[in-house]
Design a protein around this motif. Structure first.
Motif: not given
Length: 204
Positions: A56, A58, A63, A95, A97, A100, A102, A116
């Motif tokens: 993924t 960000d 990640w 991710w 957004k 924020e 995972f 995170p």
């Protein structure tokens, strides 16, 4: 030449693909351009049988996870951050957004949200489908508000692959598409406009 391709993320037209390197100890990230030319390759950050299963992005780092450790790395393959995750599994990874966090899951597990900053699980959502989960991706602009996409396959080999999508606020899942005529086992997915700037595509 790698028979264990797993995750994919598309960034600026390049496809970053995590591979198991045919079961060898050193797992790799392969980088392809849109003409399917291999333009780069670098090693993953832990030695395991399959390596990173899903990737993924960000906006700054790619990640992926191997067991319970999340690795954030640059497009050049430089490891930048690690997170000791507390969820049961990070086989599938996306991710979010907007929140924020995972989102992660395993083949038959719940879906988890991981902070995170701390690595702690903040939300657990039951998966109300019988299919097995192999990939996750988050699309914040989904027109129906079902932003978490889930790549699944039935318990039997002959069942078709499906893309389902979830409304995170309600936990409701609906079918987005059935993918027919595809061979091989499902893996990670990425919903992106980095492959075609005029539309969103799902890559797997």
């Amino acid at each position: 030449e790698d028979d264990q391709l797993n995750g994919i993320v598309v960034i600026d037209g390049l496809m970053y693909v995590s591979g198991g390197n045919n079961g060898e100890n050193t797992n790799l990230i392969h980088v392809f351009d849109q003409d399917r030319n291999l333009v780069n390759r670098f090693e993953q950050f832990a030695e395991s049988r399959y390596g990173i299963r899903d990737l993924t992005w960000d906006g700054e780092l790619i990640w992926g996870a191997d067991e319970s450790t999340l690795y954030g790395f640059t497009t050049d393959g430089e490891l930048s951050e690690t997170i000791d995750g507390q969820a049961r599994s990070y086989r599938c990874l996306a991710w979010d957004k907007d929140r924020e966090v995972f989102w992660s899951a395993d083949v038959t597990s719940d879906i988890y949200a991981t902070d995170p900053e701390t690595g702690e699980v903040t939300v657990t959502i039951d998966v109300p489908v019988e299919e097995r989960v192999y990939g996750l991706s988050y699309w914040s602009d989904d027109p129906d508000g079902y932003c978490l996409y889930i790549f699944t396959r039935g318990a039997r080999e002959d069942l078709d692959l499906q893309v389902n999508k979830m409304n995170i606020d309600t936990g409701e899942i609906i079918l987005a598409a059935e993918l027919e005529g595809l061979s091989g086992r499902p893996g990670g997915i990425d919903i992106t406009n980095q492959f075609d700037v005029y539309s969103y595509v799902l890559a797997g």
